[in-house]
Motif scaffolding. Structure first.
Motif, PDB file in Angstrom:
ATOM      1  N   LYS A  94      -5.236 -51.281  90.514  1.00  0.00           N
ATOM      2  CA  LYS A  94      -4.631 -52.437  91.175  1.00  0.00           C
ATOM      3  C   LYS A  94      -5.703 -53.387  91.692  1.00  0.00           C
ATOM      4  O   LYS A  94      -5.550 -54.606  91.669  1.00  0.00           O
ATOM      5  N   ARG A  95      -6.807 -52.800  92.146  1.00  0.00           N
ATOM      6  CA  ARG A  95      -7.875 -53.601  92.753  1.00  0.00           C
ATOM      7  C   ARG A  95      -8.720 -54.318  91.719  1.00  0.00           C
ATOM      8  O   ARG A  95      -9.083 -55.490  91.894  1.00  0.00           O
ATOM      9  N   THR A  96      -9.005 -53.633  90.593  1.00  0.00           N
ATOM     10  CA  THR A  96      -9.981 -54.179  89.649  1.00  0.00           C
ATOM     11  C   THR A  96      -9.452 -54.393  88.233  1.00  0.00           C
ATOM     12  O   THR A  96     -10.094 -55.058  87.432  1.00  0.00           O
ATOM     13  N   GLY A  97      -8.297 -53.794  87.908  1.00  0.00           N
ATOM     14  CA  GLY A  97      -7.868 -53.721  86.520  1.00  0.00           C
ATOM     15  C   GLY A  97      -8.440 -52.467  85.886  1.00  0.00           C
ATOM     16  O   GLY A  97      -9.454 -51.929  86.345  1.00  0.00           O
ATOM     17  N   MET A  98      -7.811 -51.978  84.821  1.00  0.00           N
ATOM     18  CA  MET A  98      -8.240 -50.713  84.225  1.00  0.00           C
ATOM     19  C   MET A  98      -9.661 -50.778  83.667  1.00  0.00           C
ATOM     20  O   MET A  98     -10.470 -49.875  83.880  1.00  0.00           O
ATOM     21  N   ALA A  99      -9.973 -51.837  82.936  1.00  0.00           N
ATOM     22  CA  ALA A  99     -11.272 -51.912  82.256  1.00  0.00           C
ATOM     23  C   ALA A  99     -12.431 -51.833  83.234  1.00  0.00           C
ATOM     24  O   ALA A  99     -13.447 -51.182  82.963  1.00  0.00           O
ATOM     25  N   ALA A 100     -12.303 -52.487  84.396  1.00  0.00           N
ATOM     26  CA  ALA A 100     -13.393 -52.523  85.367  1.00  0.00           C
ATOM     27  C   ALA A 100     -13.342 -51.382  86.371  1.00  0.00           C
ATOM     28  O   ALA A 100     -14.243 -51.236  87.196  1.00  0.00           O
ATOM     29  N   ALA A 101     -12.298 -50.552  86.310  1.00  0.00           N
ATOM     30  CA  ALA A 101     -12.133 -49.472  87.287  1.00  0.00           C
ATOM     31  C   ALA A 101     -13.294 -48.492  87.210  1.00  0.00           C
ATOM     32  O   ALA A 101     -13.739 -48.118  86.119  1.00  0.00           O
ATOM     33  N   ASP A 102     -13.779 -48.060  88.361  1.00  0.00           N
ATOM     34  CA  ASP A 102     -14.919 -47.154  88.473  1.00  0.00           C
ATOM     35  C   ASP A 102     -14.408 -45.740  88.712  1.00  0.00           C
ATOM     36  O   ASP A 102     -13.795 -45.460  89.749  1.00  0.00           O
ATOM     37  N   VAL A 103     -14.664 -44.845  87.759  1.00  0.00           N
ATOM     38  CA  VAL A 103     -14.219 -43.458  87.897  1.00  0.00           C
ATOM     39  C   VAL A 103     -14.872 -42.814  89.116  1.00  0.00           C
ATOM     40  O   VAL A 103     -14.263 -41.975  89.790  1.00  0.00           O
ATOM     41  N   GLY A 104     -16.088 -43.216  89.433  1.00  0.00           N
ATOM     42  CA  GLY A 104     -16.754 -42.683  90.620  1.00  0.00           C
ATOM     43  C   GLY A 104     -15.979 -42.987  91.891  1.00  0.00           C
ATOM     44  O   GLY A 104     -15.870 -42.146  92.792  1.00  0.00           O
ATOM     45  N   VAL A 105     -15.437 -44.189  91.976  1.00  0.00           N
ATOM     46  CA  VAL A 105     -14.619 -44.566  93.134  1.00  0.00           C
ATOM     47  C   VAL A 105     -13.339 -43.732  93.162  1.00  0.00           C
ATOM     48  O   VAL A 105     -12.895 -43.280  94.231  1.00  0.00           O
ATOM     49  N   ILE A 106     -12.763 -43.512  91.996  1.00  0.00           N
ATOM     50  CA  ILE A 106     -11.510 -42.755  91.906  1.00  0.00           C
ATOM     51  C   ILE A 106     -11.703 -41.318  92.373  1.00  0.00           C
ATOM     52  O   ILE A 106     -10.933 -40.807  93.199  1.00  0.00           O
ATOM     53  N   VAL A 107     -12.745 -40.650  91.860  1.00  0.00           N
ATOM     54  CA  VAL A 107     -12.929 -39.236  92.229  1.00  0.00           C
ATOM     55  C   VAL A 107     -13.340 -39.100  93.686  1.00  0.00           C
ATOM     56  O   VAL A 107     -12.980 -38.119  94.361  1.00  0.00           O
ATOM     57  N   ALA A 108     -14.084 -40.079  94.203  1.00  0.00           N
ATOM     58  CA  ALA A 108     -14.450 -40.041  95.620  1.00  0.00           C
ATOM     59  C   ALA A 108     -13.201 -40.146  96.494  1.00  0.00           C
ATOM     60  O   ALA A 108     -13.053 -39.422  97.490  1.00  0.00           O
ATOM     61  N   ALA A 109     -12.297 -41.034  96.118  1.00  0.00           N
ATOM     62  CA  ALA A 109     -11.061 -41.207  96.885  1.00  0.00           C
ATOM     63  C   ALA A 109     -10.181 -39.964  96.794  1.00  0.00           C
ATOM     64  O   ALA A 109      -9.479 -39.614  97.752  1.00  0.00           O
ATOM     65  N   ALA A 110     -10.216 -39.291  95.622  1.00  0.00           N
ATOM     66  CA  ALA A 110      -9.392 -38.099  95.435  1.00  0.00           C
ATOM     67  C   ALA A 110     -10.052 -36.845  95.999  1.00  0.00           C
ATOM     68  O   ALA A 110      -9.394 -35.808  96.128  1.00  0.00           O
ATOM     69  N   GLY A 111     -11.352 -36.938  96.303  1.00  0.00           N
ATOM     70  CA  GLY A 111     -12.070 -35.797  96.865  1.00  0.00           C
ATOM     71  C   GLY A 111     -12.338 -34.693  95.867  1.00  0.00           C
ATOM     72  O   GLY A 111     -12.276 -33.507  96.204  1.00  0.00           O
ATOM     73  N   VAL A 112     -12.643 -35.073  94.617  1.00  0.00           N
ATOM     74  CA  VAL A 112     -12.909 -34.079  93.573  1.00  0.00           C
ATOM     75  C   VAL A 112     -14.204 -34.430  92.848  1.00  0.00           C
ATOM     76  O   VAL A 112     -14.742 -35.529  93.005  1.00  0.00           O
ATOM     77  N   ALA A 113     -14.685 -33.488  92.030  1.00  0.00           N
ATOM     78  CA  ALA A 113     -15.892 -33.717  91.243  1.00  0.00           C
ATOM     79  C   ALA A 113     -15.600 -34.686  90.103  1.00  0.00           C
ATOM     80  O   ALA A 113     -14.453 -34.840  89.665  1.00  0.00           O
ATOM     81  N   HIS A 114     -16.666 -35.336  89.620  1.00  0.00           N
ATOM     82  CA  HIS A 114     -16.524 -36.353  88.572  1.00  0.00           C
ATOM     83  C   HIS A 114     -15.839 -35.796  87.324  1.00  0.00           C
ATOM     84  O   HIS A 114     -14.948 -36.429  86.749  1.00  0.00           O
ATOM     85  N   GLY A 115     -16.231 -34.595  86.922  1.00  0.00           N
ATOM     86  CA  GLY A 115     -15.673 -34.011  85.707  1.00  0.00           C
ATOM     87  C   GLY A 115     -14.197 -33.676  85.823  1.00  0.00           C
ATOM     88  O   GLY A 115     -13.502 -33.556  84.798  1.00  0.00           O
ATOM     89  N   THR A 116     -13.719 -33.523  87.040  1.00  0.00           N
ATOM     90  CA  THR A 116     -12.311 -33.183  87.242  1.00  0.00           C
ATOM     91  C   THR A 116     -11.399 -34.287  86.734  1.00  0.00           C
ATOM     92  O   THR A 116     -10.314 -34.028  86.225  1.00  0.00           O
TER      93      THR A 116
END
Length: 203
Positions: free
Chosen positions: A33-55
């Protein structure tokens, strides 16, 4: 006893897996919602979810798979709301089409401009992963049912193809919502579209 303990352990693991998936999905949707899918940062996503990057990639092989999950959930959500409306109101075709429009507009509002466009791009992408067996287009089929009912009742031309008409109607709704955005004339344009759709099916 051991089999019971094993079943409990398996159930607990599955519950935890689903909870992790839901957290990732929620975090990914917020980032999209904030950036659009293409620009979305997986690092931001996993940090918000509280899980490891590979998860993230364990649950969603690509960012597009997040949208596929979201699409499935939202499509069934609006279909259930639409079905409840039709069961309760037994609407004529005009009211049924306007309610379908209202449900899609509500989806647009929930997702926001960027995510709604990505959602539709994935929905119509020729390269999207195939749907699972048994997954259909429930909203589309409910609109087909309403058009078929109107045809049986003699309210529209007997030559109308309910499937084609439902597809054309929903495609037009999606296209107009993306095109007109928040223009002041949006409501008038959409109202005119419903009226013209109905007129095209008249005897």
């Amino acid at each position: 006893m051991d089999s019971q303990r094993g079943a409990v352990d398996l159930s607990a693991r599955e519950t935890k897996r689903l909870q992790t998936r839901d957290r990732l999905l929620d975090a990914a949707i917020a980032e999209f919602k904030r950036t659009g899918m293409a620009a979305a940062d997986v690092g931001v996503i996993v940090a918000a979810a509280g899980v490891a990057h590979g998860t993230f990639y364990f649950h969603f092989p690509t960012k597009e798979h997040v949208l596929l999950e979201l699409e499935c959930r939202e499509e069934f959500r609006i279909a259930e709301q639409y079905r409840s409306f039709c069961d309760a109101e037994q609407p004529d075709l005009d009211s049924a089409l306007r309610e379908a429009l209202r449900q899609v507009m509500a989806l647009d509002g929930r997702l926001g401009r960027l995510l709604f466009k990505d959602f539709l791009a994935t929905h119509f992408s020729p390269t999207r992963p195939p749907r699972e067996e048994g997954e259909g287009h429930p909203m589309l089929m409910l609109v087909v049912d309403r058009i078929e009912q109107a045809r049986r009742d003699g309210d529209i031309d007997s030559d109308v193809d309910p499937v084609n008409s439902a597809v054309f109607f929903l495609l037009g709704v999606y296209a107009l919502l993306v095109t007109v955005g928040d223009l002041p004339a949006r409501e008038a344009i959409l109202d005119d579209y419903v009226r013209r759709t109905l007129r095209s099916m008249q005897p």
